[in-house]
Design a protein around this motif. Structure first.
Motif, short mmCIF file in Angstrom:
data_model
loop_
_atom_site.label_atom_id
_atom_site.label_comp_id
_atom_site.label_asym_id
_atom_site.label_seq_id
_atom_site.Cartn_x
_atom_site.Cartn_y
_atom_site.Cartn_z
N ARG A 69 5.52 10.48 -1.05
CA ARG A 69 6.09 11.09 -2.27
C ARG A 69 7.16 10.17 -2.88
O ARG A 69 7.77 9.37 -2.19
CB ARG A 69 6.74 12.44 -1.93
N GLU A 70 7.36 10.35 -4.16
CA GLU A 70 8.47 9.71 -4.85
C GLU A 70 9.76 10.11 -4.12
O GLU A 70 9.95 11.30 -3.80
CB GLU A 70 8.50 10.21 -6.31
N GLY A 71 10.59 9.14 -3.85
CA GLY A 71 11.85 9.44 -3.17
C GLY A 71 11.77 9.38 -1.65
O GLY A 71 12.79 9.48 -0.97
N SER A 72 10.55 9.20 -1.12
CA SER A 72 10.41 9.14 0.35
C SER A 72 10.99 7.84 0.90
O SER A 72 10.92 6.79 0.26
CB SER A 72 8.94 9.20 0.75
N GLN A 73 11.51 7.95 2.09
CA GLN A 73 11.88 6.77 2.87
C GLN A 73 10.89 6.66 4.03
O GLN A 73 10.47 7.67 4.60
CB GLN A 73 13.30 6.93 3.41
N ILE A 74 10.54 5.44 4.39
CA ILE A 74 9.58 5.22 5.47
C ILE A 74 10.10 4.12 6.38
O ILE A 74 10.41 3.02 5.91
CB ILE A 74 8.20 4.84 4.90
N VAL A 108 0.81 -1.24 0.00
CA VAL A 108 0.00 0.00 0.00
C VAL A 108 0.83 1.28 0.00
O VAL A 108 0.29 2.36 -0.26
CB VAL A 108 -0.99 0.03 1.19
N ILE A 109 2.12 1.18 0.29
CA ILE A 109 2.94 2.39 0.27
C ILE A 109 3.29 2.71 -1.18
O ILE A 109 3.96 1.92 -1.86
CB ILE A 109 4.22 2.19 1.10
N ARG A 110 2.79 3.82 -1.67
CA ARG A 110 3.15 4.25 -3.02
C ARG A 110 2.90 5.74 -3.15
O ARG A 110 2.13 6.33 -2.38
CB ARG A 110 2.38 3.44 -4.07
N PRO A 111 3.53 6.36 -4.13
CA PRO A 111 3.42 7.83 -4.24
C PRO A 111 1.96 8.25 -4.41
O PRO A 111 1.18 7.58 -5.10
CB PRO A 111 4.22 8.15 -5.50
N GLY A 112 1.61 9.35 -3.76
CA GLY A 112 0.27 9.90 -3.89
C GLY A 112 -0.71 9.42 -2.85
O GLY A 112 -1.81 9.97 -2.73
#
Lengths: 390, 390
Positions: free
Chosen positions: A241-246, A187-191
């Protein structure tokens, strides 16, 4: 008119085994009765996982009685009868007049019970680390002839070594934790809003795994860029966001028992720095696990990790984990340099390798493991990778 | 290298207003510095909602300094810098050597700070109701010249009257709680596992309402037949059955603030008994709300409820609610007979009319309300009905 007994997570013999260990410790400390008020210890000794919120409660373990007596707010007594192994006569609800009363509270009911039982001048154990200063004063004032003995952590130390029955429940909890991590990867994806991703992850933790539902939600933490240097933020109002780390930390729960896990996710290709830290931490994790066996110390495990990551040029300033069981952290054995507690079979730990390197950069990796007769069983089994998502 | 300030739920002026009220109360009590360790009070005074788990922390409010100083575990400092209104110099992380150390803990760092600030012989307020007996002894031993004053609940009493900014946030939380109830009405049906229904309900509480996500999950309770006489069981491993009754209590959360709501659900037609109790409770709820205005007392509100339901032949033995705000229950004003606290504008309450009549039969109904200048604003707005589902 009366509530039925619910299904029990453990047989009566298991609870009596635990109570027996507590009584043996009481004898060693010269204590005839012990007032347990730490809610995790109460869960351990009764099976009751209902939460009474902020109202006082006390489980009185007396050397003269087989079962403990659970004294709690009247409206919480039916849940205790339903969930615990205790005979209903050993669950005593105190009256509502003790709620939000500036002069008296539920601990007065506990003290009244000790007087009725003739325990007013005995050796009385209290968990002073879990009692407020005001309540400790009340025990002193109302039981002037008792010999009060601080028994903080006495039950917690008994909890460190699990039975095989407890281990089986922790394996179920670990499978749920794994499912949470795998759902995060979906489920983690940009937007996507962080809250919407967490909604899916928490729903998975409730649904459970292998036909065993979660029985509660444990702590969940979702620390995303620019918050990867933090560890205890639930989630933010940001959009992924694109490029995010979690960095995610979560736990599966079965009957009060928690298995915890941490993993790091990168939306898009990870930075070179993140890759290097992951490589070091993964090697450190394997080195730490390979030291686990009966007779090794907590310090040995932590040092194996620290020495390994240092070879990769990475340091970690915080400890490497802690005993885990009922409702997450146990306040006893700690995986850190100089902690000479010896590992024993069926001790369980959260090998917590989260590493908050800078204020604005951190990394998460952990497993929950059990000490076996000869080594280690890792209970959590999600892939030990840096998840790259797109 | 440094973490950025995150978006703040409230402007700096709002936090300084709160701190100003605390300082005025400190002056009244002859206290030069106050150590706040209750986590809800810390959220109220800083905006920080990250949870440090079980490690000690203290927010030192000094009459000589504009901002408080937040002393907490080093690894939790970045979250405090990010989330709180505090200048970064007023967030002090203490070293990891104080964790799982039998000789010292984070309160030693707080005491060191008080010594450094020259506050060792001042009037020092402590929240003794929130400090363990062991920690209170440490303050006495390490600050022998200080005049220690018990300030338990001092900040909590200040929290009872909300600002309009806080009310706005609680309205957002209430809308989330309503959404949780409406989702429950959609997902509760025969054949569904309780855990799966709760998965959907909790996911809704995270997703939020009106474009505002939940910022945390509060307590959730799902007490189904044969457990409707209990109030604090999360959920069970049962499958929802035809004829089941389910009592739900849940809360929406925004920035630490909770609005709570309870509703009762019947799968299939409710029993005659349940219908009668619902009718009585609904009339009691309306009677209680109609008494709410500045100058009325907590006792007035509770008595209006009790008198009304008694006309219907129903009794309730527990109190009718309590002040609510940061992280649910505030330990101050209580809606019960004889509680003479006067209602004032912008006090907020959980009018908690859950009624556990027999061990095996109870009913749930509640609203979160605000006292207005002339009456009441009910923040939760889900239909006030006994939900009949099929």
């Amino acid at each position: 008119m009366t509530i039925s007994k619910g299904p029990q997570a453990f047989p009566r013999s298991e609870y009596l085994r635990r109570v027996g260990l507590v009584k043996a410790e009481m004898a060693r400390r010269g204590v005839d009765a012990l007032v347990v008020n730490n809610s995790r210890n109460i869960t351990y000794l009764t099976g009751c996982t209902a939460r009474s919120g902020i109202t006082p409660q006390g489980l009185v373990v007396s050397s003269a009685k087989e079962e403990p007596t659970f004294i709690l707010r009247g409206l919480d007594a039916p849940a205790a009868i339903h969930q615990s192994f205790l005979e209903r006569g050993n669950v005593i609800g105190y009256p509502e007049k003790l709620i939000a009363n500036p002069d008296m509270d539920g601990f007065d009911a506990v003290i009244d019970f000790l007087h009725e039982l003739g325990l007013a001048s005995c050796g009385l154990g209290l968990e002073l680390g879990d009692l407020s200063a005001q309540t400790a004063e009340k025990f002193k004032a109302r039981m002037p002839k008792a010999k009060l003995v601080d028994c903080t952590k006495a039950v917690a130390w008994i909890r460190t070594i699990k039975s095989d029955l407890e281990i089986a429940v922790m394996r179920e909890a670990a499978a749920i934790a794994d499912a949470g991590i795998m759902r995060a990867a979906e489920v983690i994806r940009p937007g996507v809003r962080e809250a919407d991703a967490m909604a899916e992850i928490m729903a998975t933790l409730a649904r459970g795994a292998n036909g065993k539902p979660g029985t509660d939600l444990a702590n969940v933490f979702f620390c995303s860029s620019p918050r990867t240097g933090t560890c205890h933020i639930r989630w933010s109002e940001d959009i992924i966001r694109e490029g995010s780390q979690i960095n995610i930390e979560l736990g599966g729960v079965r009957h009060g028992y928690v298995a915890a896990i941490m993993r790091t996710f990168s939306v898009g290709a990870p930075s070179e720095r993140l890759r290097r830290v992951h490589e070091a931490e993964l090697a450190g994790l394997e080195a730490a696990l390979s030291t686990v066996r009966p007779g090794a110390t907590c310090s040995d495990v932590a040092n194996a990790f620290y020495r390994t990551i240092e070879k990769y040029g990475v340091k970690k300033s915080t400890r490497c984990g802690y005993a885990i069981g009922v409702d997450w952290t146990e306040p006893t054995a700690s995986l850190q340099t100089g902690e000479m507690t010896e590992l024993k079979p069926n001790m369980t730990f959260h090998l917590m390798l989260g590493n908050w390197i800078d204020e604005d950069f951190g990394y998460a990796l952990s497993e929950t493991f059990r000490v076996t007769d000869s080594g280690v069983e890792v209970l959590t089994r999600a892939p030990r990778k840096l998840f790259e998502l797109s």
